[in-house]
Design a protein around this motif. Structure first.
Motif, PDB file in Angstrom:
ATOM      1  N   CYS A   1       0.858  -1.183   0.000  1.00  0.00           N
ATOM      2  CA  CYS A   1       0.000   0.000   0.000  1.00  0.00           C
ATOM      3  C   CYS A   1       0.895   1.234   0.000  1.00  0.00           C
ATOM      4  CB  CYS A   1      -0.951   0.010   1.195  1.00  0.00           C
ATOM      5  SG  CYS A   1      -0.151   0.110   2.795  1.00  0.00           S
ATOM      6  N   SER A   2       0.354   2.332  -0.532  1.00  0.00           N
ATOM      7  CA  SER A   2       1.168   3.539  -0.613  1.00  0.00           C
ATOM      8  C   SER A   2       0.580   4.705   0.175  1.00  0.00           C
ATOM      9  CB  SER A   2       1.366   3.956  -2.071  1.00  0.00           C
ATOM     10  OG  SER A   2       0.110   4.204  -2.669  1.00  0.00           O
ATOM     11  N   LYS A   3      -0.746   4.662   0.409  1.00  0.00           N
ATOM     12  CA  LYS A   3      -1.377   5.754   1.135  1.00  0.00           C
ATOM     13  C   LYS A   3      -2.499   5.180   2.000  1.00  0.00           C
ATOM     14  CE  LYS A   3      -2.495  10.565   0.250  1.00  0.00           C
ATOM     15  NZ  LYS A   3      -2.760  11.550  -0.803  1.00  0.00           N
ATOM     16  N   VAL A   4      -2.436   5.471   3.290  1.00  0.00           N
ATOM     17  CA  VAL A   4      -3.343   4.866   4.263  1.00  0.00           C
ATOM     18  C   VAL A   4      -4.173   5.938   4.958  1.00  0.00           C
ATOM     19  CG1 VAL A   4      -3.484   3.443   6.351  1.00  0.00           C
ATOM     20  CG2 VAL A   4      -1.652   3.027   4.690  1.00  0.00           C
ATOM     21  N   LEU A   5      -5.495   5.767   4.913  1.00  0.00           N
ATOM     22  CA  LEU A   5      -6.400   6.625   5.678  1.00  0.00           C
ATOM     23  C   LEU A   5      -6.617   5.975   7.028  1.00  0.00           C
ATOM     24  CD1 LEU A   5      -8.430   9.072   5.702  1.00  0.00           C
ATOM     25  CD2 LEU A   5     -10.176   7.369   5.208  1.00  0.00           C
ATOM     26  N   VAL A   6      -6.408   6.730   8.101  1.00  0.00           N
ATOM     27  CA  VAL A   6      -6.597   6.232   9.451  1.00  0.00           C
ATOM     28  C   VAL A   6      -7.732   7.009  10.105  1.00  0.00           C
ATOM     29  CG1 VAL A   6      -5.471   5.704  11.641  1.00  0.00           C
ATOM     30  CG2 VAL A   6      -4.097   5.898   9.560  1.00  0.00           C
ATOM     31  N   ALA A   7      -8.828   6.312  10.411  1.00  0.00           N
ATOM     32  CA  ALA A   7      -9.965   6.940  11.078  1.00  0.00           C
ATOM     33  C   ALA A   7      -9.698   6.948  12.581  1.00  0.00           C
ATOM     34  CB  ALA A   7     -11.246   6.169  10.768  1.00  0.00           C
ATOM     35  N   TYR A   8      -9.840   8.123  13.194  1.00  0.00           N
ATOM     36  CA  TYR A   8      -9.539   8.259  14.621  1.00  0.00           C
ATOM     37  C   TYR A   8     -10.609   9.100  15.299  1.00  0.00           C
ATOM     38  CZ  TYR A   8      -7.021   9.289  18.916  1.00  0.00           C
ATOM     39  OH  TYR A   8      -6.664   9.409  20.232  1.00  0.00           O
ATOM     40  N   ASP A   9     -11.154   8.567  16.402  1.00  0.00           N
ATOM     41  CA  ASP A   9     -12.159   9.319  17.150  1.00  0.00           C
ATOM     42  C   ASP A   9     -11.834   9.429  18.637  1.00  0.00           C
ATOM     43  OD1 ASP A   9     -12.754   6.824  18.185  1.00  0.00           O
ATOM     44  OD2 ASP A   9     -14.799   6.743  17.402  1.00  0.00           O
ATOM     45  N   GLY A  10     -10.655   9.003  19.030  1.00  0.00           N
ATOM     46  CA  GLY A  10     -10.259   9.098  20.422  1.00  0.00           C
ATOM     47  C   GLY A  10     -10.591   7.863  21.239  1.00  0.00           C
ATOM     48  N   SER A  11     -11.311   6.905  20.668  1.00  0.00           N
ATOM     49  CA  SER A  11     -11.677   5.680  21.389  1.00  0.00           C
ATOM     50  C   SER A  11     -10.488   4.719  21.424  1.00  0.00           C
ATOM     51  CB  SER A  11     -12.874   5.005  20.717  1.00  0.00           C
ATOM     52  OG  SER A  11     -12.513   4.531  19.436  1.00  0.00           O
ATOM     53  N   ALA A  12     -10.555   3.723  22.299  1.00  0.00           N
ATOM     54  CA  ALA A  12      -9.489   2.723  22.392  1.00  0.00           C
ATOM     55  C   ALA A  12      -9.312   1.954  21.083  1.00  0.00           C
ATOM     56  CB  ALA A  12      -9.754   1.776  23.558  1.00  0.00           C
ATOM     57  N   PRO A  13     -10.400   1.511  20.427  1.00  0.00           N
ATOM     58  CA  PRO A  13     -10.195   0.823  19.148  1.00  0.00           C
ATOM     59  C   PRO A  13      -9.555   1.713  18.079  1.00  0.00           C
ATOM     60  CG  PRO A  13     -12.355   0.292  20.015  1.00  0.00           C
ATOM     61  CD  PRO A  13     -11.794   1.403  20.868  1.00  0.00           C
ATOM     62  N   SER A  14      -9.885   3.003  18.077  1.00  0.00           N
ATOM     63  CA  SER A  14      -9.261   3.879  17.075  1.00  0.00           C
ATOM     64  C   SER A  14      -7.793   4.127  17.424  1.00  0.00           C
ATOM     65  CB  SER A  14     -10.028   5.188  16.901  1.00  0.00           C
ATOM     66  OG  SER A  14      -9.879   6.047  17.995  1.00  0.00           O
ATOM     67  N   ALA A  15      -7.448   4.083  18.705  1.00  0.00           N
ATOM     68  CA  ALA A  15      -6.040   4.184  19.096  1.00  0.00           C
ATOM     69  C   ALA A  15      -5.278   2.954  18.595  1.00  0.00           C
ATOM     70  CB  ALA A  15      -5.911   4.324  20.612  1.00  0.00           C
ATOM     71  N   LYS A  16      -5.943   1.777  18.621  1.00  0.00           N
ATOM     72  CA  LYS A  16      -5.325   0.576  18.062  1.00  0.00           C
ATOM     73  C   LYS A  16      -5.130   0.729  16.561  1.00  0.00           C
ATOM     74  CE  LYS A  16      -6.711  -2.819  21.461  1.00  0.00           C
ATOM     75  NZ  LYS A  16      -7.321  -4.124  21.695  1.00  0.00           N
ATOM     76  N   ALA A  17      -6.092   1.359  15.900  1.00  0.00           N
ATOM     77  CA  ALA A  17      -5.973   1.608  14.466  1.00  0.00           C
ATOM     78  C   ALA A  17      -4.768   2.507  14.181  1.00  0.00           C
ATOM     79  CB  ALA A  17      -7.260   2.236  13.932  1.00  0.00           C
ATOM     80  N   LEU A  18      -4.588   3.528  14.998  1.00  0.00           N
ATOM     81  CA  LEU A  18      -3.410   4.399  14.844  1.00  0.00           C
ATOM     82  C   LEU A  18      -2.122   3.602  14.975  1.00  0.00           C
ATOM     83  CD1 LEU A  18      -4.223   7.658  16.850  1.00  0.00           C
ATOM     84  CD2 LEU A  18      -3.892   7.439  14.393  1.00  0.00           C
ATOM     85  N   HIS A  19      -2.096   2.727  15.973  1.00  0.00           N
ATOM     86  CA  HIS A  19      -0.901   1.903  16.205  1.00  0.00           C
ATOM     87  C   HIS A  19      -0.622   1.003  14.996  1.00  0.00           C
ATOM     88  CE1 HIS A  19       2.116  -0.392  18.346  1.00  0.00           C
ATOM     89  NE2 HIS A  19       1.468  -1.498  18.005  1.00  0.00           N
ATOM     90  N   LEU A  20      -1.667   0.374  14.468  1.00  0.00           N
ATOM     91  CA  LEU A  20      -1.504  -0.475  13.288  1.00  0.00           C
ATOM     92  C   LEU A  20      -0.995   0.318  12.095  1.00  0.00           C
ATOM     93  CD1 LEU A  20      -4.658  -2.783  13.319  1.00  0.00           C
ATOM     94  CD2 LEU A  20      -2.276  -3.510  13.376  1.00  0.00           C
ATOM     95  N   ALA A  21      -1.582   1.476  11.871  1.00  0.00           N
ATOM     96  CA  ALA A  21      -1.171   2.307  10.735  1.00  0.00           C
ATOM     97  C   ALA A  21       0.273   2.765  10.888  1.00  0.00           C
ATOM     98  CB  ALA A  21      -2.104   3.507  10.601  1.00  0.00           C
ATOM     99  N   ARG A  22       0.650   3.119  12.093  1.00  0.00           N
ATOM    100  CA  ARG A  22       2.042   3.529  12.317  1.00  0.00           C
ATOM    101  C   ARG A  22       2.986   2.353  12.075  1.00  0.00           C
ATOM    102  NH1 ARG A  22       2.583   7.463  17.462  1.00  0.00           N
ATOM    103  NH2 ARG A  22       4.676   7.559  16.621  1.00  0.00           N
ATOM    104  N   SER A  23       2.555   1.136  12.431  1.00  0.00           N
ATOM    105  CA  SER A  23       3.374  -0.057  12.175  1.00  0.00           C
ATOM    106  C   SER A  23       3.539  -0.291  10.681  1.00  0.00           C
ATOM    107  CB  SER A  23       2.725  -1.293  12.816  1.00  0.00           C
ATOM    108  OG  SER A  23       2.694  -1.167  14.204  1.00  0.00           O
ATOM    109  N   ILE A  24       2.461  -0.085   9.929  1.00  0.00           N
ATOM    110  CA  ILE A  24       2.541  -0.225   8.473  1.00  0.00           C
ATOM    111  C   ILE A  24       3.497   0.827   7.914  1.00  0.00           C
ATOM    112  CG2 ILE A  24       1.234   0.040   6.329  1.00  0.00           C
ATOM    113  CD1 ILE A  24      -1.184  -1.152   7.936  1.00  0.00           C
ATOM    114  N   GLY A  25       3.364   2.049   8.385  1.00  0.00           N
ATOM    115  CA  GLY A  25       4.238   3.122   7.940  1.00  0.00           C
ATOM    116  C   GLY A  25       5.689   2.889   8.304  1.00  0.00           C
TER     117      GLY A  25
END
Length: 140
Positions: free
Chosen positions: A3-27
């Motif tokens: 993948c070359s460009k990732v959209l990360v949806a974030y709303d401040g919830s714990a699951p969205s924080a996990k999404a941030l962590h995953l996206a940062r790992s991909i990056g």
């Protein structure tokens, strides 16, 4: 990289924080992967902490070595806004939590479900681990 460009949806919830962590790992696997952080706020929701979340996302964008930026999406349909942002940005992956601030524990949230159903690109869901699995993993 797949993948070359990732959209990360974030709303401040714990699951969205996990999404941030995953996206940062991909990056972290490839600094050429661009990260787009997005927070959806309903039109009447301004002044309810959305600006704080945007500031938090902008700080994250500054911290990662990847090219990154943040969007505050305003409207009445979070799933449609996220899908449109992904399309407008040319993203090839959406990463989001399994449920947001209003989700029912144990179920895919309505926004996550709508994004998965409506997305023409891959969607990675950062799901909460069941309590039993979390406890078992901690003792192993």
């Amino acid at each position: 990289m797949w993948c070359s460009k990732v959209l990360v949806a974030y709303d401040g919830s714990a699951p969205s924080a996990k999404a941030l962590h995953l996206a940062r790992s991909i990056g972290a696997q490839d600094e050429s992967v661009e990260l787009v952080f997005a927070h959806v706020v309903k039109l009447y929701g301004l002044g309810t902490g959305a600006e704080t979340v945007l500031l938090e996302m902008e700080q994250l964008a500054d911290e990662v070595p990847n090219k990154a930026h943040a969007h505050l999406l305003k409207g009445s349909s979070p799933a449609d806004l996220l899908l449109k942002c992904a399309q407008d940005e040319g993203c090839d992956l959406i990463v989001m939590g399994s449920r947001g601030q209003g989700g029912v524990k144990g179920f895919l949230g309505s926004v996550s479900y709508a994004v998965v159903q409506g997305s023409p690109i891959a969607v990675l869901i950062a799901k909460d681990a069941p309590a039993a699995a979390t406890k078992a993993g901690a003792t192993d």
